[in-house]
Write a protein that holds these residues in place. Structure first.
Motif, PDB file in Angstrom:
ATOM      1  N   UNK A  19       1.241 -26.603  40.195  1.00  0.00           N
ATOM      2  CA  UNK A  19       1.646 -28.008  40.311  1.00  0.00           C
ATOM      3  C   UNK A  19       0.902 -28.679  41.461  1.00  0.00           C
ATOM      4  N   UNK A  20       0.856 -27.978  42.593  1.00  0.00           N
ATOM      5  CA  UNK A  20       0.238 -28.571  43.780  1.00  0.00           C
ATOM      6  C   UNK A  20      -1.289 -28.563  43.706  1.00  0.00           C
ATOM      7  N   UNK A  21      -1.876 -27.624  42.950  1.00  0.00           N
ATOM      8  CA  UNK A  21      -3.318 -27.641  42.735  1.00  0.00           C
ATOM      9  C   UNK A  21      -3.707 -28.951  42.038  1.00  0.00           C
ATOM     10  N   UNK A 150      -7.464 -34.301  33.664  1.00  0.00           N
ATOM     11  CA  UNK A 150      -7.311 -33.247  34.669  1.00  0.00           C
ATOM     12  C   UNK A 150      -6.249 -32.294  34.150  1.00  0.00           C
ATOM     13  N   UNK A 151      -6.658 -31.062  33.887  1.00  0.00           N
ATOM     14  CA  UNK A 151      -5.732 -30.090  33.310  1.00  0.00           C
ATOM     15  C   UNK A 151      -5.791 -28.771  34.061  1.00  0.00           C
ATOM     16  N   UNK A 152      -4.631 -28.154  34.149  1.00  0.00           N
ATOM     17  CA  UNK A 152      -4.496 -26.851  34.789  1.00  0.00           C
ATOM     18  C   UNK A 152      -4.371 -25.791  33.699  1.00  0.00           C
ATOM     19  N   UNK A 153      -5.108 -24.698  33.856  1.00  0.00           N
ATOM     20  CA  UNK A 153      -4.903 -23.547  32.994  1.00  0.00           C
ATOM     21  C   UNK A 153      -5.257 -22.290  33.771  1.00  0.00           C
ATOM     22  N   UNK A 154      -5.237 -21.166  33.091  1.00  0.00           N
ATOM     23  CA  UNK A 154      -5.474 -19.883  33.739  1.00  0.00           C
ATOM     24  C   UNK A 154      -6.735 -19.245  33.173  1.00  0.00           C
ATOM     25  N   UNK A 155      -7.364 -18.414  33.981  1.00  0.00           N
ATOM     26  CA  UNK A 155      -8.498 -17.630  33.486  1.00  0.00           C
ATOM     27  C   UNK A 155      -8.057 -16.738  32.323  1.00  0.00           C
ATOM     28  N   UNK A 156      -6.768 -16.443  32.228  1.00  0.00           N
ATOM     29  CA  UNK A 156      -6.245 -15.625  31.122  1.00  0.00           C
ATOM     30  C   UNK A 156      -6.245 -16.385  29.802  1.00  0.00           C
ATOM     31  N   UNK A 157      -6.346 -17.713  29.871  1.00  0.00           N
ATOM     32  CA  UNK A 157      -6.295 -18.508  28.637  1.00  0.00           C
ATOM     33  C   UNK A 157      -7.644 -19.130  28.291  1.00  0.00           C
ATOM     34  N   UNK A 171     -17.370 -34.691  26.420  1.00  0.00           N
ATOM     35  CA  UNK A 171     -16.940 -34.820  27.807  1.00  0.00           C
ATOM     36  C   UNK A 171     -17.933 -34.113  28.725  1.00  0.00           C
ATOM     37  N   UNK A 172     -17.965 -34.530  29.971  1.00  0.00           N
ATOM     38  CA  UNK A 172     -18.623 -33.742  31.013  1.00  0.00           C
ATOM     39  C   UNK A 172     -17.500 -33.026  31.748  1.00  0.00           C
ATOM     40  N   UNK A 173     -17.440 -31.711  31.629  1.00  0.00           N
ATOM     41  CA  UNK A 173     -16.287 -30.943  32.127  1.00  0.00           C
ATOM     42  C   UNK A 173     -16.733 -29.908  33.144  1.00  0.00           C
ATOM     43  N   UNK A 174     -15.870 -29.660  34.105  1.00  0.00           N
ATOM     44  CA  UNK A 174     -16.166 -28.681  35.157  1.00  0.00           C
ATOM     45  C   UNK A 174     -14.870 -28.106  35.695  1.00  0.00           C
ATOM     46  N   UNK A 175     -14.967 -26.913  36.270  1.00  0.00           N
ATOM     47  CA  UNK A 175     -13.845 -26.389  37.045  1.00  0.00           C
ATOM     48  C   UNK A 175     -13.961 -27.019  38.429  1.00  0.00           C
ATOM     49  N   UNK A 176     -12.984 -27.862  38.758  1.00  0.00           N
ATOM     50  CA  UNK A 176     -13.047 -28.649  39.988  1.00  0.00           C
ATOM     51  C   UNK A 176     -12.395 -27.931  41.161  1.00  0.00           C
ATOM     52  N   UNK A 177     -11.448 -27.044  40.871  1.00  0.00           N
ATOM     53  CA  UNK A 177     -10.750 -26.298  41.927  1.00  0.00           C
ATOM     54  C   UNK A 177     -10.096 -25.090  41.284  1.00  0.00           C
ATOM     55  N   UNK A 178      -9.865 -24.042  42.080  1.00  0.00           N
ATOM     56  CA  UNK A 178      -9.155 -22.883  41.547  1.00  0.00           C
ATOM     57  C   UNK A 178      -8.490 -22.119  42.685  1.00  0.00           C
ATOM     58  N   UNK A 183      -3.798 -11.324  39.265  1.00  0.00           N
ATOM     59  CA  UNK A 183      -4.494 -10.917  38.047  1.00  0.00           C
ATOM     60  C   UNK A 183      -5.145 -12.087  37.330  1.00  0.00           C
ATOM     61  N   UNK A 184      -5.201 -13.251  37.964  1.00  0.00           N
ATOM     62  CA  UNK A 184      -5.761 -14.420  37.290  1.00  0.00           C
ATOM     63  C   UNK A 184      -6.213 -15.455  38.314  1.00  0.00           C
ATOM     64  N   UNK A 185      -7.047 -16.379  37.837  1.00  0.00           N
ATOM     65  CA  UNK A 185      -7.362 -17.576  38.602  1.00  0.00           C
ATOM     66  C   UNK A 185      -6.667 -18.746  37.919  1.00  0.00           C
ATOM     67  N   UNK A 186      -5.963 -19.553  38.697  1.00  0.00           N
ATOM     68  CA  UNK A 186      -5.426 -20.801  38.182  1.00  0.00           C
ATOM     69  C   UNK A 186      -6.492 -21.856  38.449  1.00  0.00           C
ATOM     70  N   UNK A 187      -6.905 -22.552  37.405  1.00  0.00           N
ATOM     71  CA  UNK A 187      -8.020 -23.473  37.549  1.00  0.00           C
ATOM     72  C   UNK A 187      -7.625 -24.896  37.195  1.00  0.00           C
ATOM     73  N   UNK A 188      -8.275 -25.835  37.894  1.00  0.00           N
ATOM     74  CA  UNK A 188      -8.181 -27.249  37.563  1.00  0.00           C
ATOM     75  C   UNK A 188      -9.485 -27.631  36.884  1.00  0.00           C
ATOM     76  N   UNK A 189      -9.379 -28.078  35.645  1.00  0.00           N
ATOM     77  CA  UNK A 189     -10.548 -28.537  34.909  1.00  0.00           C
ATOM     78  C   UNK A 189     -10.516 -30.063  34.881  1.00  0.00           C
ATOM     79  N   UNK A 190     -11.599 -30.668  35.352  1.00  0.00           N
ATOM     80  CA  UNK A 190     -11.789 -32.116  35.246  1.00  0.00           C
ATOM     81  C   UNK A 190     -12.771 -32.380  34.133  1.00  0.00           C
ATOM     82  N   UNK A 191     -12.426 -33.294  33.237  1.00  0.00           N
ATOM     83  CA  UNK A 191     -13.309 -33.643  32.121  1.00  0.00           C
ATOM     84  C   UNK A 191     -13.447 -35.164  32.084  1.00  0.00           C
ATOM     85  N   UNK A 192     -14.690 -35.618  32.155  1.00  0.00           N
ATOM     86  CA  UNK A 192     -14.974 -37.048  32.226  1.00  0.00           C
ATOM     87  C   UNK A 192     -15.476 -37.530  30.874  1.00  0.00           C
ATOM     88  N   UNK A 193     -14.854 -38.609  30.383  1.00  0.00           N
ATOM     89  CA  UNK A 193     -15.265 -39.190  29.095  1.00  0.00           C
ATOM     90  C   UNK A 193     -16.291 -40.279  29.380  1.00  0.00           C
TER      91      UNK A 193
END
Length: 194
Positions: A19-21, A150-157, A171-178, A183-193
């Protein structure tokens, strides 16, 4: 960490690192319209309310909608519209500048499915992508040109799968933060339209 009053409910996801990421990395400009899917306690939307006045939140969990309403009220936040429903079904013909989603990203076996509404917050299906893929199928229809997801997901998914899908969608998409956990990385993916 929270500088808001946060009430919790056993049937609603309690704000955690994911949530805070998202809350700490919001890319919202003043005056932009924001949609948060799966608002839960409302914590991310409360941070968003400091950046813009045009916010809509949805949740499939009615208890979450009620808890978010209570949290917004207790924090004196009046500029957030709360809608009860799954993904985009309650904003069918609307478009937004920013779409936020802390996805239910945990790979879940049938015997791990919980019987109560808290399950919506976690259950990503067998590969963790059950809800992510439904979200990606529709998100482009609800985002204004020049907007951001801006979406949060896991390296497991399957971060690479999400980035590839977004790329295919233009989209232009990137992992913006993690953040790394056992056992996983929680990642923030930013995707620009564009």
């Amino acid at each position: 960490m929270p500088d808001f009053i946060i009430n919790t409910d056993d049937n609603v996801y309690v704000p955690a690192e994911d949530s805070y990421l998202l809350a700490d990395n919001l890319e919202i400009k003043k005056g932009q319209s924001v949609l948060e899917i799966g608002t839960g306690s409302g914590i991310v939307a409360m941070y968003a309310s400091r950046l813009t006045d045009d916010i809509t939140v949805t949740d499939i969990n009615f208890d979450a909608c009620e808890l978010a309403r209570k949290n917004f009220t207790e924090n004196g936040i009046e500029n957030i519209e709360i809608l009860w429903g799954n993904l985009f079904e309650v904003v069918e013909n609307k478009k937004f500048d920013v779409i936020l989603f802390n996805t239910p990203y945990l790979p879940t076996e049938d015997d791990e499915v919980l019987e109560n509404t808290i399950n919506y917050a976690f259950d990503g299906g067998l590969n963790g992508r059950k809800v992510i893929d439904l979200f990606l199928n529709e998100v482009g229809n609800h985002l204004n040109d020049g907007g951001i997801v801006q979406m949060i997901q896991s390296s497991l998914s399957g971060n690479d799968e999400t980035l590839a899908r977004l790329d295919e969608m233009g989209f232009i998409a990137e992992i913006a933060a993690s953040e790394h956990f056992f056992f996983e990385d929680i990642t923030l993916i930013n995707a620009y339209k564009i």
